[in-house]
Design a protein around this motif. Structure first.
Motif, mmCIF file in Angstrom:
data_model
loop_
_atom_site.group_PDB
_atom_site.id
_atom_site.type_symbol
_atom_site.label_atom_id
_atom_site.label_comp_id
_atom_site.label_asym_id
_atom_site.label_seq_id
_atom_site.Cartn_x
_atom_site.Cartn_y
_atom_site.Cartn_z
ATOM 1 N N SER A 35 0.930 -1.290 0.005
ATOM 2 C CA SER A 35 -0.098 -0.089 0.088
ATOM 3 C C SER A 35 0.806 1.287 0.012
ATOM 4 O O SER A 35 0.237 2.317 -0.333
ATOM 5 C CB SER A 35 -0.889 -0.044 1.120
ATOM 6 N N HIS A 36 2.193 1.118 0.140
ATOM 7 C CA HIS A 36 3.127 2.280 0.226
ATOM 8 C C HIS A 36 3.757 2.216 -1.083
ATOM 9 O O HIS A 36 5.036 2.840 -0.996
ATOM 10 C CB HIS A 36 3.863 2.211 1.576
ATOM 11 N N MET A 37 3.475 1.537 -1.942
ATOM 12 C CA MET A 37 4.541 1.511 -3.481
ATOM 13 C C MET A 37 3.969 2.421 -4.531
ATOM 14 O O MET A 37 2.575 2.345 -4.388
ATOM 15 C CB MET A 37 4.458 -0.007 -3.665
ATOM 16 N N ILE A 38 4.749 2.681 -5.249
ATOM 17 C CA ILE A 38 4.314 3.718 -6.329
ATOM 18 C C ILE A 38 5.212 3.278 -7.531
ATOM 19 O O ILE A 38 6.141 2.756 -7.303
ATOM 20 C CB ILE A 38 4.607 5.183 -5.942
ATOM 21 N N ASP A 80 10.091 11.568 2.816
ATOM 22 C CA ASP A 80 9.020 10.377 2.883
ATOM 23 C C ASP A 80 9.896 9.357 1.759
ATOM 24 O O ASP A 80 10.600 9.840 0.828
ATOM 25 C CB ASP A 80 7.594 10.725 2.269
ATOM 26 N N TYR A 81 9.477 8.267 1.995
ATOM 27 C CA TYR A 81 10.013 6.957 1.185
ATOM 28 C C TYR A 81 8.777 6.311 0.649
ATOM 29 O O TYR A 81 8.017 5.955 1.347
ATOM 30 C CB TYR A 81 10.952 6.368 2.113
ATOM 31 N N TYR A 82 8.942 5.723 -0.614
ATOM 32 C CA TYR A 82 7.922 5.000 -1.136
ATOM 33 C C TYR A 82 8.869 3.960 -1.758
ATOM 34 O O TYR A 82 9.872 4.163 -2.439
ATOM 35 C CB TYR A 82 7.094 5.643 -2.338
ATOM 36 N N LEU A 83 8.616 2.661 -1.892
ATOM 37 C CA LEU A 83 9.014 1.446 -2.463
ATOM 38 C C LEU A 83 8.250 1.572 -3.944
ATOM 39 O O LEU A 83 7.174 1.643 -4.171
ATOM 40 C CB LEU A 83 8.736 0.274 -1.873
ATOM 41 N N GLN A 84 9.341 1.003 -4.928
ATOM 42 C CA GLN A 84 8.920 0.974 -6.413
ATOM 43 C C GLN A 84 7.759 -0.180 -6.517
ATOM 44 O O GLN A 84 8.304 -1.185 -6.172
ATOM 45 C CB GLN A 84 9.988 0.887 -7.444
ATOM 46 N N LYS A 85 6.799 0.086 -7.340
ATOM 47 C CA LYS A 85 6.104 -1.200 -7.528
ATOM 48 C C LYS A 85 6.183 -1.445 -8.982
ATOM 49 O O LYS A 85 6.593 -0.614 -10.002
ATOM 50 C CB LYS A 85 4.479 -0.852 -7.234
ATOM 51 N N GLY A 86 5.737 -2.828 -9.491
ATOM 52 C CA GLY A 86 5.806 -3.159 -10.698
ATOM 53 C C GLY A 86 6.942 -3.818 -11.318
ATOM 54 O O GLY A 86 7.201 -3.987 -12.436
ATOM 55 N N VAL A 87 7.942 -3.997 -10.337
ATOM 56 C CA VAL A 87 9.322 -4.536 -10.677
ATOM 57 C C VAL A 87 9.600 -5.740 -9.850
ATOM 58 O O VAL A 87 9.151 -5.738 -8.677
ATOM 59 C CB VAL A 87 10.538 -3.494 -11.023
ATOM 60 N N ILE A 88 10.675 -6.564 -10.123
ATOM 61 C CA ILE A 88 11.149 -7.751 -9.400
ATOM 62 C C ILE A 88 11.893 -7.165 -8.222
ATOM 63 O O ILE A 88 12.387 -5.954 -8.300
ATOM 64 C CB ILE A 88 11.714 -8.922 -10.028
ATOM 65 N N LEU A 89 11.902 -7.883 -7.063
ATOM 66 C CA LEU A 89 12.432 -7.201 -5.877
ATOM 67 C C LEU A 89 13.821 -6.919 -6.028
ATOM 68 O O LEU A 89 14.322 -5.688 -5.506
ATOM 69 C CB LEU A 89 12.562 -8.395 -5.000
ATOM 70 N N GLU A 90 14.912 -7.417 -6.801
ATOM 71 C CA GLU A 90 16.177 -6.993 -7.049
ATOM 72 C C GLU A 90 16.107 -5.641 -7.877
ATOM 73 O O GLU A 90 17.090 -4.870 -7.588
ATOM 74 C CB GLU A 90 16.983 -8.038 -7.764
ATOM 75 N N LYS A 91 15.136 -5.247 -8.489
ATOM 76 C CA LYS A 91 15.089 -4.056 -9.278
ATOM 77 C C LYS A 91 14.506 -2.910 -8.820
ATOM 78 O O LYS A 91 14.312 -1.731 -9.301
ATOM 79 C CB LYS A 91 14.611 -4.203 -10.911
ATOM 80 N N LYS A 92 13.687 -3.314 -7.720
ATOM 81 C CA LYS A 92 12.935 -2.255 -6.942
ATOM 82 C C LYS A 92 13.910 -1.013 -6.483
ATOM 83 O O LYS A 92 14.913 -1.306 -5.632
ATOM 84 C CB LYS A 92 12.224 -2.955 -5.626
ATOM 85 N N ARG A 93 13.492 0.113 -6.594
ATOM 86 C CA ARG A 93 14.325 1.259 -6.041
ATOM 87 C C ARG A 93 13.210 1.970 -5.028
ATOM 88 O O ARG A 93 12.145 1.692 -4.941
ATOM 89 C CB ARG A 93 14.556 2.210 -7.188
#
Length: 130
Positions: A35-38, A80-93
């Motif tokens: 819910s905190h991913m963009i 504030d920090y958001y985790l990237q959505k729509g990519v595999i874990l190793e590529k998440k920024r």
């Protein structure tokens, strides 16, 4: 039913309840994180001078996992920090959005685990050169 059978049935019941509880807990944590991913496009839509309320209305509340090695925020800002959505874990920024006086002052996409591994590999090959 024998005493041994009743004990085994009791152990099985406890194991099932523990499994259901664990599954429910993992699902709750995963739901909270997601819910905190963009997306990268949402992050790129954040502009300097935009109000924190406008950003949070559009992106949702920040939270979830925080980066372990987050960079020092610019002086006088809170981030504030958001985790990237729509990519595999190793590529998440992780996306950092910093505010000064309630307005966006700086944004930064932090490197993914894959980016950091590539940088570390590059450093080790450079140091191995004679």
């Amino acid at each position: 039913m024998s005493v041994v059978g009743k004990v085994l049935l009791g152990i099985l019941g406890v194991a099932v309840l523990a499994g259901v509880g664990l599954w429910s807990g993992i699902r709750h944590v995963a739901g909270d994180i997601s819910s905190h991913m963009i997306t990268a496009a949402q992050f790129e839509g954040v502009h300097d001078g935009e109000s924190r309320d406008a950003v949070r209305d559009r992106l949702g509340e920040p939270g979830g996992l925080q980066p372990q090695d987050k960079p020092e925020p610019p002086a006088g800002t809170t981030c504030d920090y958001y985790l990237q959505k729509g990519v595999i874990l190793e590529k998440k920024r992780t996306f950092q959005i910093c505010y000064r006086d309630g307005k966006v002052a700086a944004t930064k996409a932090l490197p993914s685990a894959e980016d950091e591994a590539a940088q570390d590999k590059g450093k080790s090959t450079e140091s191995a050169k004679p």
